[in-house]
Write an enzyme that holds these catalytic residues in place. Structure first.
Site, PDB file in Angstrom:
ATOM      1  N   ARG A  15      11.754 -21.476  -4.810  1.00  0.00           N
ATOM      2  CA  ARG A  15      10.841 -20.288  -4.124  1.00  0.00           C
ATOM      3  C   ARG A  15      11.655 -19.396  -3.311  1.00  0.00           C
ATOM      4  NH1 ARG A  15       9.422 -18.042   0.676  1.00  0.00           N
ATOM      5  NH2 ARG A  15       9.153 -19.991   1.591  1.00  0.00           N
ATOM      6  N   ASP A  16      11.929 -19.860  -2.018  1.00  0.00           N
ATOM      7  CA  ASP A  16      12.679 -18.944  -1.079  1.00  0.00           C
ATOM      8  C   ASP A  16      14.079 -18.564  -1.457  1.00  0.00           C
ATOM      9  OD1 ASP A  16      13.269 -17.947   1.256  1.00  0.00           O
ATOM     10  OD2 ASP A  16      12.905 -19.584   2.465  1.00  0.00           O
ATOM     11  N   CYS A 240      14.187 -14.181   3.910  1.00  0.00           N
ATOM     12  CA  CYS A 240      12.771 -13.407   3.766  1.00  0.00           C
ATOM     13  C   CYS A 240      12.729 -11.969   3.709  1.00  0.00           C
ATOM     14  CB  CYS A 240      12.134 -13.476   5.302  1.00  0.00           C
ATOM     15  SG  CYS A 240      10.415 -12.637   5.507  1.00  0.00           S
TER      16      CYS A 240
END
Length: 312
Positions: A15-16, A240
């Protein structure tokens, strides 16, 4: 100080890590990588995020990935969900747990969720109610918990307020994220110590980014105040998309190696993790950040220099 004998590490690269890459990865390649990660012995993997494809195009194949990986070894699959639609997709795909997305500060929340922090939490109510009618567990998160790129240091009182609201929602499993790597060990101990004293019923985990080289030190600081659950990403991939200059997560191989060297069991096959990391490094080298890929394990000894056997 007494350290725990074992910890749980959740792998978040699918995911990240994947969401931070500029070039698309084919679904079949994602599935193979996740299958290889499962074979390493992780108890939990964050496999994707059920966000709108326009928000994060790299994760547009969330359903395909979740439904086609080889689920074995009782591994739990976790996914990020931003809203009720994302939760429905996650439930239908068959994940075991979802994690709600929340920012500690209004500035980061407006960039990430288009609303302020408390407004975002108010929006969690229908998600929690829907999850209660399913088999999916719900956990919470607080991004930029140890420092916001827009507002700086986050007051402990604000984190306490957020924890209180999570408990009101019935959520006591909470991830504290150092999203931009602004935290330090003293701060980690102070913040988590305060949260654990006020909310002993909550289970806190740590999601650490290594933006300024502080992640492992912060992990050890977390251990010292009772944290035994950590996120990490193979090869250090991640970052992010809503935080400037937020480089990758702490590399899984670095975290596992460090804990094992301290005598803390992870239950994960480090050599297999390194193998996956080297494969990712070959494909995405500019976006990897791993000490072990550069230096190897402490146990990787070298041939003695010629003539040394004559010394002494």
């Amino acid at each position: 100080m007494q350290m725990p004998g074992e910890v749980t590490i959740t792998e978040v690269c699918p995911r990240d890590g994947f969401q931070s890459l500029p070039n698309s990865i084919d679904s079949i390649d994602k599935i193979k990588i996740i299958n290889d990660i499962i074979d390493c012995g992780y108890k939990q993997i964050e496999v994707t995020s059920f966000v709108h494809p326009k928000a994060i195009p790299q994760l547009r194949d969330a359903e395909e990935v979740v439904t086609q990986i080889s689920r074995k070894n009782n591994v739990k699959l976790r996914a990020l969900v931003p809203n009720l639609r994302g939760l429905e997709r996650a439930i239908n795909a068959g994940v075991d747990k979802v994690k709600l997305m929340l920012s500690a500060t209004d500035s980061h929340s407006l960039s990430n969720a288009n609303c302020k922090t408390v407004e975002a939490m108010d929006g969690f109510v229908p998600l929690v109610e829907r999850a209660e009618d399913s088999q999916v567990a719900v956990s919470g998160s607080i991004s930029v918990a140890f420092g916001c790129p827009y507002e700086g240091l986050v007051p402990v009182d604000r984190l306490l307020m957020i924890c209180e609201k999570y408990l009101e929602l019935g959520i006591n499993d909470l991830s504290l994220a150092d999203t931009t790597g602004m935290g330090n060990p003293f701060q980690v101990q102070k913040v988590i110590g305060a949260l654990r004293r006020e909310f002993p019923e909550m289970r806190f985990s740590m999601h650490l980014h290594n933006t300024r080289g502080m992640a492992f030190a912060n992990a050890v600081a977390g251990l010292e105040v009772g944290v035994t659950d950590f996120d990490s990403s193979v090869a250090g991939l991640g970052g992010c998309p809503y935080a400037p200059n937020a480089s990758g997560n702490i590399a899984s191989e670095d975290l596992i190696h460090g804990f094992e060297e301290m005598g803390i069991k992870t239950g994960i096959d480090l050599d297999k993790v390194i193998s996956v990391a080297r494969s990712l490094e070959q494909q995405h080298k500019p976006y990897t950040n791993s000490f072990l890929l550069k230096a190897g394990k402490n146990s990787d000894l070298h041939i003695k220099p010629k003539g040394q056997e004559k010394l002494g």
